[in-house]
Design an enzyme around this catalytic site. Sequence first.
Site, PDB file in Angstrom:
ATOM      1  CB  CYS A 149      50.513 -58.037   5.865  1.00 36.03           C
ATOM      2  SG  CYS A 149      51.543 -59.275   6.943  1.00 36.03           S
TER       3      CYS A 149
ATOM      4  NE  ARG B  50      33.310 -47.952   7.782  1.00 36.19           N
ATOM      5  CZ  ARG B  50      31.827 -48.016   7.394  1.00 36.19           C
ATOM      6  NH1 ARG B  50      30.921 -48.560   7.643  1.00 36.19           N
ATOM      7  NH2 ARG B  50      31.569 -46.639   6.767  1.00 36.19           N
ATOM      8  CB  SER B  51      36.735 -55.892   4.811  1.00 38.53           C
ATOM      9  OG  SER B  51      38.051 -55.448   4.741  1.00 38.53           O
TER      10      SER B  51
ATOM     11  CG  ASP C 233      31.263 -51.124   3.842  1.00 38.05           C
ATOM     12  OD1 ASP C 233      31.542 -51.529   2.532  1.00 38.05           O
ATOM     13  OD2 ASP C 233      31.111 -51.748   4.763  1.00 38.05           O
ATOM     14  CB  ILE C 234      27.526 -51.381   0.384  1.00 40.82           C
ATOM     15  CG1 ILE C 234      28.567 -52.097  -0.341  1.00 40.82           C
ATOM     16  CG2 ILE C 234      26.349 -51.201  -0.539  1.00 40.82           C
ATOM     17  CD1 ILE C 234      28.317 -53.639  -0.567  1.00 40.82           C
TER      18      ILE C 234
END
Lengths: 313, 313
Positions: free
Chosen positions: A150, A185-186, A208-209
């Site tokens: 979703c 970037r989960s 990302d980190i």
Amino acid sequence: MSAPETDTPHCKVVLAGTIAKSLLAEVAEGLKQIERKPLLVGFLSSADPAARVYAEWTGKTCRENGFEFSLREVPRDDLEEALITVNTDRTVDGIIVYYPIFGNRQDQYLQQIVDVSKDVEGLSHRYIFNMYQNIRFLDSHNAKKSILPCTPLAVIKILEHLRVYNTILPYGNRLHGHTITVINRSEVVGRPLAALLANDGARVYSVDIGDVQQFHRGQGLKKKRHEVVEMPGWTLENCLPVSDVVISGVPGDSYKVPVHLLREGAVCINFSSERNFSPEVKEKASIYVPAIGKVTIVVLLRNLLVSPPIVLP
Amino acid sequence: MSAPETDTPHCKVVLAGTIAKSLLAEVAEGLKQIERKPLLVGFLSSADPAARVYAEWTGKTCRENGFEFSLREVPRDDLEEALITVNTDRTVDGIIVYYPIFGNRQDQYLQQIVDVSKDVEGLSHRYIFNMYQNIRFLDSHNAKKSILPCTPLAVIKILEHLRVYNTILPYGNRLHGHTITVINRSEVVGRPLAALLANDGARVYSVDIGDVQQFHRGQGLKKKRHEVVEMPGWTLENCLPVSDVVISGVPGDSYKVPVHLLREGAVCINFSSERNFSPEVKEKASIYVPAIGKVTIVVLLRNLLVSPPIVLP
């Protein structure tokens, strides 16, 4: 005669509610094609008050838009059995589970219990695999669409609404020519979103980190799906100035995208529950979408209509 | 005439190597029934030196015991494609992937890419689901065994070797009457192990940092699979004195099981890479297994023989 100069920047702020409304019209069209109200069942086994709020919000949105919603509160240790039972209940069209429940990998185990045919959140491995592999249908006749998760799909729908997707181009390549930075970037949103955008033709910098990766189908989009290339030494300083779209979803309220690095006229979208862009973003951006939640919930209803038993193309 | 009193406690220390040897004999019998050497392919995309050590150790054990092993070093961004390719390679019997790779949920995504027929680690959702649900076969004719994850299965094999499994009882109920404490409830070992032991008839206390849960099939083992019951207020002080088997797998070298709480004559097994039992355990335990690694790797070979293309019952 040219337009007068002004101190107000020409940034168009587009609210999620506006985009949600046009998607809801599409959902209403789909509903007309079926004779009954589709039933979504929500399972609440989470102690997190935010989960309950989201459950109530789902129920309200369902009922206001011609769907049935049934909320089932189940002790977390009984949830696996409850899901197995409802998987084969022919009166149920879709299932949503409110996480976090155990707050660890047991939650990912539970996500895989929901049957593919009732998974309107798009969390089944089969759907996620198809998404990364750029496989858009479940069957060889291209009749059943593979469901997309979703939140990433909500961002896609927003980019379609904003005409970043170019309908002159063939379906599947409509982001060709765009360079997009996705910050975060989960596994839940950032990485699937970067993959979806790259599969649709964009060059995507996934930040990302610790590092930056490029997701891209290669020059001329010759590859059928994106490849991932590590970008050693790259940071936002390299990505933002070349990106015409910047999408950020860093949790927590301390993170702000460095506005001074943005390209003039960029499209900026925030999918964090906190504001990742400071108000100065309007000095640089051509379009700014400050939040996406209202679109996400409509996408859930859309997935419910698309999912196997029902109709929407 | 009774045995003389002594200062040396009567604790039998059983080493993993001894148990591995008897399992290897069984594996050798299985190998005789097939005409070629089964091929295990290992994928190394991890930067963790421990992953390389484990890969080399797998290779050595394979070659010493009549299996082929091929190690493939693949950049982590190419691993998904490499796995998809090898999934349909008919010369390959089993696949092992050395984790951690990304060190986050992307690793769990990759675990689901390995085809069920080549998954000798037992990490596919289908196998894990069957394990929790106490479904022991993949087919309705009970011809193909559902693979169990290696480390939990190694503990089962150890308990069989130690005759904690009582072969007088019917298969599936052979732990009936035992009370077992499992310390650590990780998704990788602790929780599946607790479920397996309970599905085999034991009353299991699954202990994690924050809480205790009981896994059990109920009085008379009337249920076909275990149920989980939260035990509010319970700690090791409640579990250990009533447990005839204590199995501990807490990572890190600071944790020690409180020996003074152990029941006299308990069977104690450590599956942590560190020693969770101090040497005083021998004052209390009847049997002590200080490590299980050598059994785990033989179980991997056993799974390779059991997995669909091959033979072992």
